[in-house]
Design a protein around this motif. Structure first.
Motif, PDB file in Angstrom:
ATOM      1  N   LEU A   1       0.808  -1.061   0.009  1.00  0.00           N
ATOM      2  CA  LEU A   1       0.102  -0.010   0.120  1.00  0.00           C
ATOM      3  C   LEU A   1       0.848   1.270  -0.138  1.00  0.00           C
ATOM      4  O   LEU A   1       0.683   2.233  -0.855  1.00  0.00           O
ATOM      5  CB  LEU A   1      -1.078  -0.045   1.269  1.00  0.00           C
ATOM      6  CG  LEU A   1      -2.230   0.889   1.382  1.00  0.00           C
ATOM      7  CD1 LEU A   1      -2.966   0.337   0.148  1.00  0.00           C
ATOM      8  CD2 LEU A   1      -2.907   0.959   2.576  1.00  0.00           C
ATOM      9  N   THR A   2       1.964   1.015   0.786  1.00  0.00           N
ATOM     10  CA  THR A   2       3.064   2.376   0.759  1.00  0.00           C
ATOM     11  C   THR A   2       3.587   2.746  -0.462  1.00  0.00           C
ATOM     12  O   THR A   2       3.541   3.833  -1.103  1.00  0.00           O
ATOM     13  CB  THR A   2       4.116   2.169   2.063  1.00  0.00           C
ATOM     14  OG1 THR A   2       3.419   1.751   2.936  1.00  0.00           O
ATOM     15  CG2 THR A   2       4.894   3.332   1.862  1.00  0.00           C
ATOM     16  N   ARG A   3       3.968   1.451  -1.178  1.00  0.00           N
ATOM     17  CA  ARG A   3       4.574   1.704  -2.558  1.00  0.00           C
ATOM     18  C   ARG A   3       3.590   2.300  -3.656  1.00  0.00           C
ATOM     19  O   ARG A   3       3.870   3.300  -4.399  1.00  0.00           O
ATOM     20  CB  ARG A   3       5.165   0.213  -2.909  1.00  0.00           C
ATOM     21  CG  ARG A   3       6.198   0.565  -4.011  1.00  0.00           C
ATOM     22  CD  ARG A   3       6.903  -0.761  -4.492  1.00  0.00           C
ATOM     23  NE  ARG A   3       5.881  -1.664  -4.791  1.00  0.00           N
ATOM     24  CZ  ARG A   3       5.857  -2.972  -4.346  1.00  0.00           C
ATOM     25  NH1 ARG A   3       6.664  -3.341  -3.461  1.00  0.00           N
ATOM     26  NH2 ARG A   3       4.785  -3.769  -4.994  1.00  0.00           N
ATOM     27  N   LYS A   4       2.257   1.918  -3.531  1.00  0.00           N
ATOM     28  CA  LYS A   4       1.124   2.058  -4.503  1.00  0.00           C
ATOM     29  C   LYS A   4       0.953   3.554  -4.189  1.00  0.00           C
ATOM     30  O   LYS A   4       0.902   4.132  -5.106  1.00  0.00           O
ATOM     31  CB  LYS A   4      -0.090   1.324  -4.324  1.00  0.00           C
ATOM     32  CG  LYS A   4       0.191  -0.080  -4.957  1.00  0.00           C
ATOM     33  CD  LYS A   4      -0.020  -0.151  -6.412  1.00  0.00           C
ATOM     34  CE  LYS A   4       0.353  -1.448  -6.835  1.00  0.00           C
ATOM     35  NZ  LYS A   4       0.647  -1.175  -8.371  1.00  0.00           N
ATOM     36  N   ALA A   5       0.643   3.929  -2.991  1.00  0.00           N
ATOM     37  CA  ALA A   5       0.474   5.424  -2.620  1.00  0.00           C
ATOM     38  C   ALA A   5       1.509   6.440  -3.007  1.00  0.00           C
ATOM     39  O   ALA A   5       1.322   7.497  -3.516  1.00  0.00           O
ATOM     40  CB  ALA A   5       0.193   5.470  -1.074  1.00  0.00           C
ATOM     41  N   LYS A   6       2.653   5.924  -2.727  1.00  0.00           N
ATOM     42  CA  LYS A   6       3.891   6.736  -3.219  1.00  0.00           C
ATOM     43  C   LYS A   6       4.029   6.856  -4.677  1.00  0.00           C
ATOM     44  O   LYS A   6       3.974   8.032  -5.340  1.00  0.00           O
ATOM     45  CB  LYS A   6       5.103   6.019  -2.804  1.00  0.00           C
ATOM     46  CG  LYS A   6       5.376   6.665  -1.055  1.00  0.00           C
ATOM     47  CD  LYS A   6       6.547   6.220  -0.755  1.00  0.00           C
ATOM     48  CE  LYS A   6       6.826   6.696   0.596  1.00  0.00           C
ATOM     49  NZ  LYS A   6       7.497   7.940   0.903  1.00  0.00           N
ATOM     50  N   GLU A   7       3.532   5.918  -5.512  1.00  0.00           N
ATOM     51  CA  GLU A   7       3.756   5.918  -6.935  1.00  0.00           C
ATOM     52  C   GLU A   7       2.490   6.729  -7.548  1.00  0.00           C
ATOM     53  O   GLU A   7       2.842   7.436  -8.282  1.00  0.00           O
ATOM     54  CB  GLU A   7       3.439   4.386  -7.403  1.00  0.00           C
ATOM     55  CG  GLU A   7       4.816   3.624  -7.462  1.00  0.00           C
ATOM     56  CD  GLU A   7       4.615   2.096  -8.099  1.00  0.00           C
ATOM     57  OE1 GLU A   7       3.349   1.871  -8.453  1.00  0.00           O
ATOM     58  OE2 GLU A   7       5.523   1.397  -7.715  1.00  0.00           O
ATOM     59  N   GLY A   8       1.338   6.739  -6.715  1.00  0.00           N
ATOM     60  CA  GLY A   8       0.243   7.626  -7.126  1.00  0.00           C
ATOM     61  C   GLY A   8       0.532   9.055  -6.772  1.00  0.00           C
ATOM     62  O   GLY A   8      -0.094  10.031  -7.562  1.00  0.00           O
ATOM     63  N   LEU A   9       0.715   9.302  -5.547  1.00  0.00           N
ATOM     64  CA  LEU A   9       0.740  10.568  -5.043  1.00  0.00           C
ATOM     65  C   LEU A   9       2.009  11.478  -4.979  1.00  0.00           C
ATOM     66  O   LEU A   9       2.080  12.539  -5.322  1.00  0.00           O
ATOM     67  CB  LEU A   9       0.226  10.573  -3.520  1.00  0.00           C
ATOM     68  CG  LEU A   9      -1.151   9.851  -3.509  1.00  0.00           C
ATOM     69  CD1 LEU A   9      -1.526   9.741  -2.056  1.00  0.00           C
ATOM     70  CD2 LEU A   9      -2.516  10.991  -3.831  1.00  0.00           C
ATOM     71  N   VAL A  10       3.013  10.593  -4.744  1.00  0.00           N
ATOM     72  CA  VAL A  10       4.328  11.271  -4.197  1.00  0.00           C
ATOM     73  C   VAL A  10       5.248  11.580  -5.388  1.00  0.00           C
ATOM     74  O   VAL A  10       5.801  12.407  -5.708  1.00  0.00           O
ATOM     75  CB  VAL A  10       5.042  10.440  -3.112  1.00  0.00           C
ATOM     76  CG1 VAL A  10       6.326  11.198  -2.748  1.00  0.00           C
ATOM     77  CG2 VAL A  10       4.281  10.634  -1.825  1.00  0.00           C
ATOM     78  N   TYR A  11       5.462  10.198  -6.122  1.00  0.00           N
ATOM     79  CA  TYR A  11       6.422  10.366  -7.229  1.00  0.00           C
ATOM     80  C   TYR A  11       6.280  11.305  -8.227  1.00  0.00           C
ATOM     81  O   TYR A  11       6.975  11.879  -8.916  1.00  0.00           O
ATOM     82  CB  TYR A  11       6.718   8.741  -7.729  1.00  0.00           C
ATOM     83  CG  TYR A  11       7.159   7.828  -6.636  1.00  0.00           C
ATOM     84  CD1 TYR A  11       8.258   8.371  -5.735  1.00  0.00           C
ATOM     85  CD2 TYR A  11       7.111   6.720  -6.658  1.00  0.00           C
ATOM     86  CE1 TYR A  11       8.502   7.531  -4.473  1.00  0.00           C
ATOM     87  CE2 TYR A  11       7.726   5.669  -5.549  1.00  0.00           C
ATOM     88  CZ  TYR A  11       8.295   6.212  -4.646  1.00  0.00           C
ATOM     89  OH  TYR A  11       8.659   5.203  -3.605  1.00  0.00           O
ATOM     90  N   PRO A  12       5.046  11.244  -8.809  1.00  0.00           N
ATOM     91  CA  PRO A  12       4.657  12.360  -9.731  1.00  0.00           C
ATOM     92  C   PRO A  12       5.009  13.687  -9.348  1.00  0.00           C
ATOM     93  O   PRO A  12       5.151  14.597 -10.130  1.00  0.00           O
ATOM     94  CB  PRO A  12       3.233  12.024 -10.137  1.00  0.00           C
ATOM     95  CG  PRO A  12       2.805  10.675  -9.691  1.00  0.00           C
ATOM     96  CD  PRO A  12       3.930  10.417  -8.424  1.00  0.00           C
ATOM     97  N   ARG A  13       4.872  14.072  -8.102  1.00  0.00           N
ATOM     98  CA  ARG A  13       5.178  15.339  -7.618  1.00  0.00           C
ATOM     99  C   ARG A  13       6.436  15.887  -7.322  1.00  0.00           C
ATOM    100  O   ARG A  13       6.942  16.680  -7.595  1.00  0.00           O
ATOM    101  CB  ARG A  13       4.346  15.577  -6.296  1.00  0.00           C
ATOM    102  CG  ARG A  13       2.798  15.604  -6.517  1.00  0.00           C
ATOM    103  CD  ARG A  13       2.141  15.687  -5.122  1.00  0.00           C
ATOM    104  NE  ARG A  13       0.669  16.370  -5.134  1.00  0.00           N
ATOM    105  CZ  ARG A  13      -0.272  15.537  -5.597  1.00  0.00           C
ATOM    106  NH1 ARG A  13      -0.232  14.428  -5.576  1.00  0.00           N
ATOM    107  NH2 ARG A  13      -1.506  16.165  -5.349  1.00  0.00           N
ATOM    108  N   THR A  14       7.182  14.883  -6.660  1.00  0.00           N
ATOM    109  CA  THR A  14       8.735  15.423  -6.240  1.00  0.00           C
ATOM    110  C   THR A  14       9.502  14.446  -6.708  1.00  0.00           C
ATOM    111  O   THR A  14      10.793  14.383  -6.229  1.00  0.00           O
ATOM    112  CB  THR A  14       8.590  15.514  -4.568  1.00  0.00           C
ATOM    113  OG1 THR A  14       7.888  14.403  -3.821  1.00  0.00           O
ATOM    114  CG2 THR A  14       7.934  16.794  -4.384  1.00  0.00           C
ATOM    115  N   GLY A  15       9.349  13.225  -7.308  1.00  0.00           N
ATOM    116  CA  GLY A  15      10.240  12.192  -8.091  1.00  0.00           C
ATOM    117  C   GLY A  15      10.613  11.358  -7.362  1.00  0.00           C
ATOM    118  O   GLY A  15       9.689  10.905  -5.988  1.00  0.00           O
TER     119      GLY A  15
END
Lengths: 113, 214
Positions: B79-93
């Protein structure tokens, strides 16, 4: 013995070492990039861009320089429709960074207070 | 340490860059949100253990426990990985961290198993020590959180560490049963961790707009 006017002075042995520092890594922006990549397995262009504060063009050219020196491996891929540029330090890059740190420490340690 | 020493400055800069990169994992609060959820799930397990009387139901629940721990851990990681892929990585890398070596993972697993077995054996020999189980949970969780807080220098992890130690010790002194204490301890720490994660994520989303708005 006094130096002859006009002749280039001979560098002292310890200072001579300084001129042999790895110039690819020594450049401040590249040092920052290598340091960030040293702490992780890989990072994408966007992360490096935000964290380094460099412009896209600058970051791109420094990454190219590091890639051509064999210190950084760059992989262009896609996540869905979004292009992704993944950068990671190669084994050679990690080794070079450690050697750079050791080299600089050694040089400074030999200097008088 | 001489501030004019170029190697000191270099080391500082290298340390700061390393710290920023390592702290990046915690900056969005996603991991805390998922770990908090896992703790709440464990708390609910203890609620069920407290409510179900001794018998086949309780035995089935005891068998479920390791499955819940392993399954919950795997689900929280995914869940952490999926949430980071969806929310975090597109914003800050995107950042990928080096995984611990197999040797280190094995050592951790063996150490955890040995500590678990020693605890069970200790309680079997001295049942009065059972009252101190919540304190052990509290101090063990606090120790882990303090280590993380020290490594990435995040104050909110220190706060959670103190809350954990305080809650564990308090529950032991209250003399509750292990099930009741487990229900309270894991639910409280889980909710506090998830709340911290949610606040951090909200702040992060405000500060880092999606790429099309940036």
């Amino acid at each position: 013995m006094n130096q002859t006017v006009g002749s280039s002075p001979e560098p002292r042995g310890d200072l001579h070492d300084l001129s042999e520092v790895d110039r690819v890594i020594h450049e401040p922006a590249r040092l920052l990039i290598v340091t960030m990549l040293y702490a992780v397995e890989s990072a994408d262009f966007l992360f490096l861009l935000r964290e380094s504060g460099l412009s896209k063009g600058n970051l791109s050219s420094h990454l190219s320089r590091l890639e051509s020196a064999g210190y950084v491996a760059i992989e262009k891929t896609f996540r869905g429709k979004i292009p992704l540029t993944i950068c990671r330090l190669t084994d050679g890059g990690r080794q070079a960074f450690r050697a750079y740190r050791d080299h600089l420490k050694r040089v400074v340690d030999t200097l008088p207070e | 340490m001489n501030p004019n020493d170029p190697t000191t400055n270099l080391d500082d800069k290298i340390q700061q860059a390393r710290l920023r990169t390592e702290r990046y994992w915690y900056e969005d609060g996603v991991a805390e949100l998922c770990v908090g959820g896992l703790f709440v799930l464990i708390g609910l397990y203890f609620v069920a253990a407290y409510m179900i009387p001794q018998g086949p139901g309780a035995a089935a629940l005891a068998i479920l426990m390791p499955l819940l721990f392993v399954g919950g851990y795997l689900a929280a990681t995914r869940l952490t990985r999926k949430a980071k892929e969806g929310l975090v990585y597109p914003r800050t890398g995107y950042v990928s961290y080096a995984r611990p070596s197999p040797r280190r993972r094995w050592l951790t697993a063996v150490l955890a198993a040995v500590i678990g077995m020693l605890t069970v054996e200790l309680i079997r020999r001295a049942p009065s020590l059972e009252a101190w189980i919540p304190a052990v949970w509290g101090f063990a969780t606090a120790g882990l959180l303090l280590l993380m807080a020290r490594r990435v220098r995040l104050a909110r992890l220190s706060f959670l560490a103190f809350l954990s130690a305080f809650a564990g010790l308090g529950l032991s002194l209250r003399g509750l049963s292990t099930e009741a204490a487990g229900a309270v301890f894991y639910t409280v720490i889980g909710l506090a961790t998830a709340a911290g994660g949610a606040i951090t994520l909200r702040r992060y989303m405000r500060q880092a707009p999606p790429p099309e708005k940036a």
